[in-house]
Design a protein around this motif. Structure first.
Motif, PDB file in Angstrom:
ATOM      1  N   TYR A  11       0.776  -1.315   0.028  1.00  0.00           N
ATOM      2  CA  TYR A  11       0.054   0.137   0.163  1.00  0.00           C
ATOM      3  C   TYR A  11       0.932   1.225   0.143  1.00  0.00           C
ATOM      4  O   TYR A  11       0.294   2.184   0.365  1.00  0.00           O
ATOM      5  CB  TYR A  11      -0.875  -0.017   1.199  1.00  0.00           C
ATOM      6  CG  TYR A  11      -1.834  -1.005   1.315  1.00  0.00           C
ATOM      7  CD1 TYR A  11      -3.270  -1.101   0.853  1.00  0.00           C
ATOM      8  CD2 TYR A  11      -1.508  -2.501   1.628  1.00  0.00           C
ATOM      9  CE1 TYR A  11      -4.075  -1.905   0.897  1.00  0.00           C
ATOM     10  CE2 TYR A  11      -2.302  -3.494   1.535  1.00  0.00           C
ATOM     11  CZ  TYR A  11      -3.758  -3.413   1.165  1.00  0.00           C
ATOM     12  OH  TYR A  11      -4.595  -4.514   1.269  1.00  0.00           O
ATOM     13  N   ASP A  59       1.130   4.375  -5.327  1.00  0.00           N
ATOM     14  CA  ASP A  59      -0.071   4.289  -6.306  1.00  0.00           C
ATOM     15  C   ASP A  59       0.664   4.054  -7.666  1.00  0.00           C
ATOM     16  O   ASP A  59       1.655   3.176  -7.575  1.00  0.00           O
ATOM     17  CB  ASP A  59      -0.870   5.647  -6.285  1.00  0.00           C
ATOM     18  CG  ASP A  59       0.061   6.770  -6.548  1.00  0.00           C
ATOM     19  OD1 ASP A  59       1.098   6.840  -7.063  1.00  0.00           O
ATOM     20  OD2 ASP A  59      -0.710   7.854  -6.360  1.00  0.00           O
ATOM     21  N   ARG A  94      -8.169   4.478   0.975  1.00  0.00           N
ATOM     22  CA  ARG A  94      -7.689   3.929  -0.486  1.00  0.00           C
ATOM     23  C   ARG A  94      -8.718   2.803  -0.695  1.00  0.00           C
ATOM     24  O   ARG A  94      -9.010   2.005  -0.290  1.00  0.00           O
ATOM     25  CB  ARG A  94      -6.391   3.197  -0.129  1.00  0.00           C
ATOM     26  CG  ARG A  94      -5.842   2.608  -1.606  1.00  0.00           C
ATOM     27  CD  ARG A  94      -4.346   1.986  -0.879  1.00  0.00           C
ATOM     28  NE  ARG A  94      -3.815   1.457  -2.426  1.00  0.00           N
ATOM     29  CZ  ARG A  94      -2.518   1.834  -2.846  1.00  0.00           C
ATOM     30  NH1 ARG A  94      -1.990   2.773  -2.382  1.00  0.00           N
ATOM     31  NH2 ARG A  94      -2.078   1.470  -3.870  1.00  0.00           N
ATOM     32  N   ALA A  95      -8.979   3.157  -1.830  1.00  0.00           N
ATOM     33  CA  ALA A  95      -9.912   2.338  -2.404  1.00  0.00           C
ATOM     34  C   ALA A  95      -9.273   1.328  -3.756  1.00  0.00           C
ATOM     35  O   ALA A  95      -8.588   0.526  -3.728  1.00  0.00           O
ATOM     36  CB  ALA A  95     -11.283   3.215  -3.117  1.00  0.00           C
ATOM     37  N   GLY A  96      -9.530   2.104  -4.984  1.00  0.00           N
ATOM     38  CA  GLY A  96      -9.399   1.339  -6.093  1.00  0.00           C
ATOM     39  C   GLY A  96      -7.647   1.630  -6.271  1.00  0.00           C
ATOM     40  O   GLY A  96      -6.762   1.088  -6.735  1.00  0.00           O
ATOM     41  N   GLY A  97      -7.091   2.563  -5.598  1.00  0.00           N
ATOM     42  CA  GLY A  97      -5.521   3.122  -5.595  1.00  0.00           C
ATOM     43  C   GLY A  97      -5.293   3.389  -7.164  1.00  0.00           C
ATOM     44  O   GLY A  97      -4.009   3.043  -7.550  1.00  0.00           O
ATOM     45  N   SER A  98      -6.151   4.027  -7.789  1.00  0.00           N
ATOM     46  CA  SER A  98      -5.922   4.065  -9.275  1.00  0.00           C
ATOM     47  C   SER A  98      -5.448   5.526  -9.409  1.00  0.00           C
ATOM     48  O   SER A  98      -5.560   5.831 -10.670  1.00  0.00           O
ATOM     49  CB  SER A  98      -7.054   3.700 -10.138  1.00  0.00           C
ATOM     50  OG  SER A  98      -8.227   4.608  -9.663  1.00  0.00           O
ATOM     51  N   ASP A 152      -8.818   0.482   3.759  1.00  0.00           N
ATOM     52  CA  ASP A 152      -9.186  -0.009   2.340  1.00  0.00           C
ATOM     53  C   ASP A 152     -10.398  -0.104   2.192  1.00  0.00           C
ATOM     54  O   ASP A 152     -11.268  -0.896   2.979  1.00  0.00           O
ATOM     55  CB  ASP A 152      -8.210  -1.401   2.547  1.00  0.00           C
ATOM     56  CG  ASP A 152      -8.443  -2.214   1.024  1.00  0.00           C
ATOM     57  OD1 ASP A 152      -9.494  -2.028   0.448  1.00  0.00           O
ATOM     58  OD2 ASP A 152      -7.564  -3.023   0.768  1.00  0.00           O
ATOM     59  N   ASN A 202     -12.262  -1.530  -0.313  1.00  0.00           N
ATOM     60  CA  ASN A 202     -12.805  -2.453  -0.998  1.00  0.00           C
ATOM     61  C   ASN A 202     -13.755  -3.515  -0.519  1.00  0.00           C
ATOM     62  O   ASN A 202     -14.341  -4.192  -1.231  1.00  0.00           O
ATOM     63  CB  ASN A 202     -11.675  -3.194  -1.799  1.00  0.00           C
ATOM     64  CG  ASN A 202     -10.833  -2.257  -2.551  1.00  0.00           C
ATOM     65  OD1 ASN A 202     -11.320  -1.676  -3.870  1.00  0.00           O
ATOM     66  ND2 ASN A 202      -9.816  -1.799  -2.243  1.00  0.00           N
TER      67      ASN A 202
END
Ligand SMILES: Cc1cc2nc3c(=O)[nH]c(=O)nc-3n(C[C@H](O)[C@H](O)[C@H](O)COP(=O)(O)OP(=O)(O)OC[C@H]3O[C@@H](n4cnc5c(N)ncnc54)[C@H](O)[C@@H]3O)c2cc1C
Ligand code: SF4
Ligand code: SF4
Lengths: 389, 483
Positions: free
Chosen positions: B27, B30, B76-80, B96, B98
């Motif tokens: 983590y 990114d 942090r979700a998709g971390g995109s 997280d 998700n």
């Protein structure tokens, strides 16, 4: 748009990965475990640090465990925003584990076993056709009949595992019924070698490919029919690369061949009143692009009410049985199968059909564990039920 | 992090919390492979604990512990994202998102759905499509980006031109505020839901969103127009963006980008040397007919050529833009929020810069409102070559500066774009944002170090001089693959 693979090397592809995370979307392992370390993106990122950014070249035990937690279902490859052939990446990464002597015992034992027995079990390869004893009458042409047009490549699981043996029985009965001039390789059939690829033993598959192709050529075969999607995939996609030329046979999954026989009127199904759903095997559907044939068979049977599982075709979720996962982490494989069977049960179907002996084993076990009133069948078994007198 | 805190968190989340360093390392970054020696002076990126809550109550309990113990929390979700938006800057707890998934009730009379904030846009669309419904807009990172993550960013992407920014489709959101309370925000609550848009996880953690959706479009239609010069393409884009029946998606590529696409097996030789604008419409048959007529009218007015035979392929490629990394292996670039009436001037300057620097620049963009486009100009780099990569980062600043000549600002702030804050906001706007932050998160625990203030190394004069020196050093050293 080119559909060919861009794949270069493990290190190159790890650098191409943009870490966007699209590959996490349908990964059954990530969906089950939830940690980024279990996601394709996470594993590729760590591989990049190790193999492309010079962080030591050594795979830690924790990373090794994650590398084995993959069913090779190909959902990541389908979604990859940089079009990385991620299954090849996993094969190479597992190859690194073999090189570093940290591959799980299940892999090394299987590789050694394949080298000595030529099949994935402990049984002698000569007993490959023992399943045929379940038939009322063993066909005379079953083993290496010269002059046959079609060869049925049975595959290890169907040859040796009792539950799966019903599949070759059904296939052979269908071929007989349609008066196909067919045979099998009998004891000369060697494993297609797919489990070797999945274990990272790329070099070892060569001799299996060469042996099987040579034998088929010697038998003068025109059409090879497989009931195992992984065999189908290997014959169609891997062998030509190894042999370096087109093989000179048509290679068909049995569902494709049965559709041809139905269209020619050589098989005429009778009515079956059942609600049926279909699970796409990863190596037949997403990884080989065969979605229509099994469905066409189901729809050719009068009286069948066909319902789709919500995630189907290219989006179909793995049964958990691929990628040698069962040997490395059986509980994880079972957890994935459970999800899939529960999704299938929601359709209200009484029969779940697939076109892969491994999917059927996994899903049947899961259905039993969940006490679901769902019968699991291979597409050829169901068709035989509709065709037999 | 004390053992007591860890114990308390473990009691709430069990196996869905970890302090294991093997897990935590994943983590730390990114999309941006920024070298450690640049990151380390500015950010402590390794989370102490990762938590994966499944509902707002669990998250609220974690936040209450964090507030009591003054521990930073980063979502942090998709971390995109690429600007360290979802990377810790001061260690602490990483949430997280998700596991916060799932579809709630769909109200067919109002076409609204309640959805878990950690649901990806692609998954939401898939589930809605099965029920004859569709989302109004989504980012081109839909397979990884989540509903909450896009709302916390700017929320512009495909569909925005027709349906507006995401926040316009959000009726309400359930949020865990920095004091740990769970609140339902709407457009008329004292803390309006609109505050969340672009807040980048600094004001609250979104757990559910109530979203306007639409009936699944009956059909789609894809057109593509080609132009010899950028001015004609701009003309087309301005007209198309102003149409009554707007396209769902309107995007463009310059010859640099099209040539690369062609080398990668897409498009065709004729389109590899020109400017292209793709026009994707969807809706009822009547709407499509009107949109297609609009396309033709805009095309004739701008003097372009109809090349719609390639439009469907381009549409199918919308989630695969990272293929453009193939010649990298890394890409560096500037993503800008650019007025469309300045597009041709921007592209002209980019072209001159390219003639001078020979970076192999390529530009593409999405028109996301009747006035603005999200524009990406990028070039190849190699993250393994540290000096070259660093010089590349300096060249990114040059691209931002070219954009700024025409009123462009970075799209998204995070950590790395804090040096450009004054391009995104006026002094008054920034003061207002800081006021919100102070009101909701007086201890600065939620995603600290992002959005409001540049750290010393990124503060404008320091950053600007440093980057200019680095860019100039390129005269003496040319990093591999940068030429
Ligand atoms: C190929 C590609 C295409 C892209 N296209 C677009 C595009 O079209 N439009 C666009 O806007 N962006 C785009 N992006 C950038 C990015 O994908 C989006 O901004 C996306 O919405 C981020 O969502 P995420 O779930 O990945 O959030 P993350 O990257 O995990 O987080 C983004 C920010 O939101 C915060 N956050 C995340 N979830 C929550 C939550 N539940 N509550 C509060 N805060 C939260 C994080 O702390 C962080 O600050 C693209 C990126 C890639 C790689
Ligand atoms: S092949 Fe399947 S299980 Fe393996 S990483 Fe890809 S999506 Fe996950
Ligand atoms: S989708 Fe492809 S590019 Fe994106 S993170 Fe996964 S492997 Fe990397």
């Amino acid at each position: 748009m080119s559909t060919g693979s861009f794949y270069k090397t493990l290190a190159d592809e790890s650098l191409i990965c943009g870490r966007c995370g699209n590959c996490r979307r349908d990964c059954p392992i990530y969906q089950e475990l939830g940690w980024e370390s279990a996601s394709p993106r996470g594993k590729i990122s760590l591989a990049r640090e190790i193999f492309a950014r010079g962080q030591g070249e050594t795979v830690s035990p924790e990373f090794a465990e994650r590398i084995t937690q993959c069913t090779m279902c190909g959902a990541c490859t389908k979604n990859c925003a940089a079009r990385i052939d991620i299954q090849t990446f996993w094969q190479d990464l597992r190859g690194k584990m073999l090189e570093q002597n940290i591959a799980p015992k299940a892999y090394t034992a299987m590789i050694e076993n394949l080298k000595s027995k030529k099949n994935i079990t402990n049984f002698d390869n000569i007993t490959r056709l023992d399943w045929a004893e379940d038939m009322d009458e063993v066909p005379e042409n079953l083993a290496q009949e010269s002059g046959a047009e079609v060869a049925y490549f049975v595959g290890c699981v169907s040859s040796f595992f009792p539950r799966a043996a019903q599949i070759p029985v059904a296939v052979v009965q269908l071929l007989q019924k349609a008066e196909v001039n067919f045979t099998t390789m009998g004891g000369e059939e060697w494993c297609c070698g797919f489990p070797l690829l999945a274990a990272g033993a790329k070099a070892e598959i060569q001799q299996f490919a060469k042996h099987n192709v040579k034998k088929m050529q010697d038998m003068g075969i025109e059409i090879i029919v497989t009931s195992c999607p992984s065999c189908y995939h290997t014959w169609n996609h891997v062998y030509p690369e190894i042999i370096g030329e087109t093989l000179g046979f048509r290679v068909l999954h049995v569902s494709q061949y049965l559709v041809e026989l139905l269209e020619q009127g050589k098989l005429v199904p009778k009515e079956l009143t059942e609600t049926v759903t279909y699970h796409d095997p990863c190596d037949l559907g997403r990884n080989s692009g065969v979605y229509g044939a099994p469905r066409q068979i189901l729809q050719s049977i009068p009286g069948i009410d066909f319902v789709e599982i919500p995630t189907n075709s290219a989006d179909s979720v793995c049964c958990g049985g691929g990628g040698n996962l069962q040997g490395a982490d059986g509980a994880l494989a079972d957890a994935i199968a459970k999800k899939r069977i529960l999704e299938a049960a929601q359709t209200g179907a009484g029969i779940l059909v697939s076109a892969c002996q491994q999917c059927e084993q996994m899903l049947e076990k899961a259905a039993r564990a969940e006490k679901l009133p769902l019968q699991i069948m291979d597409v050829s078994e169901l068709l035989w039920l509709a065709v037999e007198d | 992090m004390s053992a007591k805190v860890w114990q308390e968190i473990k009691e709430i989340l069990g196996e869905r919390a970890t302090t294991d360093v093997f897990e935590r390392q994943f983590y730390q970054r990114d999309l941006a492979p920024v070298p450690e020696f640049l990151v380390d002076p500015m950010a402590k990126t390794l989370p102490d604990i990762i938590v994966r809550p499944c509902n707002a109550a669990e998250l609220s309990d974690v936040v209450k512990i964090a507030v009591k113990e003054k521990i930073p929390i980063t979502g942090r979700a998709g971390g995109s994202t690429v600007y360290f938006n979802s990377v810790c800057s001061q260690n602490g707890i990483l949430v997280d998102f998700n596991g916060l998934t799932g579809l709630g009730k769909i109200d067919r009379s109002t076409n609204r759905v309640r959805v878990g904030a950690g649901t990806t846009w692609a998954e939401l669309e898939r589930v809605l499509n099965r029920q004859g419904l569709a989302v109004c807009s989504y980012p081109s990172s839909a397979p990884s980006a989540t509903v909450g993550g896009w709302l916390a960013m700017m929320g512009y992407g495909l569909g925005s031109l027709k349906y507006g920014a995401l926040v316009e489709q959000v009726a309400a959101a359930q949020v865990v505020l920095p004091d740990g309370s769970i609140q339902e925000l709407t457009h008329s609550t004292p803390i309006p839901v609109s505050w969340l848009a672009g807040s980048e996880g600094t004001l609250g953690l979104i757990t559910e969103v109530e979203l306007q959706i639409r009936p699944i479009p009956e059909i789609q239609w894809h057109g593509m127009a080609v132009f010899q010069d950028a001015a004609a393409m701009q003309h087309f884009i301005e007209q198309a963006a102003a149409l009554e029946e707007k396209p769902f998606n309107l995007h463009f590529s310059d010859p640099g980008c099209n040539a690369l696409r062609y080398r990668l097996g897409m498009g065709s030789e004729p389109t590899s040397a020109v400017y292209t604008a793709a026009f994707d419409a969807d809706g009822t048959k009547d709407e499509i007919a009107e949109a297609a007529e609009g396309f033709s009218n805009c095309l004739s007015a701008a003097g372009g050529e109809d090349w719609s035979q390639e439009a469907a392929e381009e549409w199918e490629h919308r989630f695969f833009s990272l293929l453009l990394k193939r010649e990298g292996p890394s890409l560096l670039g500037a993503e800008l929020w650019l007025p469309i009436n300045k597009l041709a001037l921007y592209l002209r300057d980019i072209s001159s810069y390219e003639n001078k620097e020979k970076l192999g620049l390529k530009t593409y963009g999405h028109v996301v409102s009747s006035s603005h486009a999200m524009v990406m100009t990028m070039f190849n780099a190699d993250e393994r070559n540290t000096i070259g990569y660093l010089q590349g980062l300096a060249l990114v600043k040059k691209l931002h500066d070219i954009g700024a000549r025409y009123g462009a600002a970075p799209y998204g702030i995070g950590l790395w774009n804090t040096s450009y804050l004054q391009r995104n906001y006026t002094k008054t706007q920034l003061a207002e944002l800081k006021q919100r932050k102070k009101q909701l998160d007086p201890n600065d625990l939620m995603n600290p170090g992002k959005l409001y203030q540049a750290p010393l190394f990124l503060s404008p004069p320091f950053f600007s001089i440093g980057m200019d020196i680095l860019a100039a050093s390129r005269l003496f050293y040319r990093g591999r693959n940068l030429i």
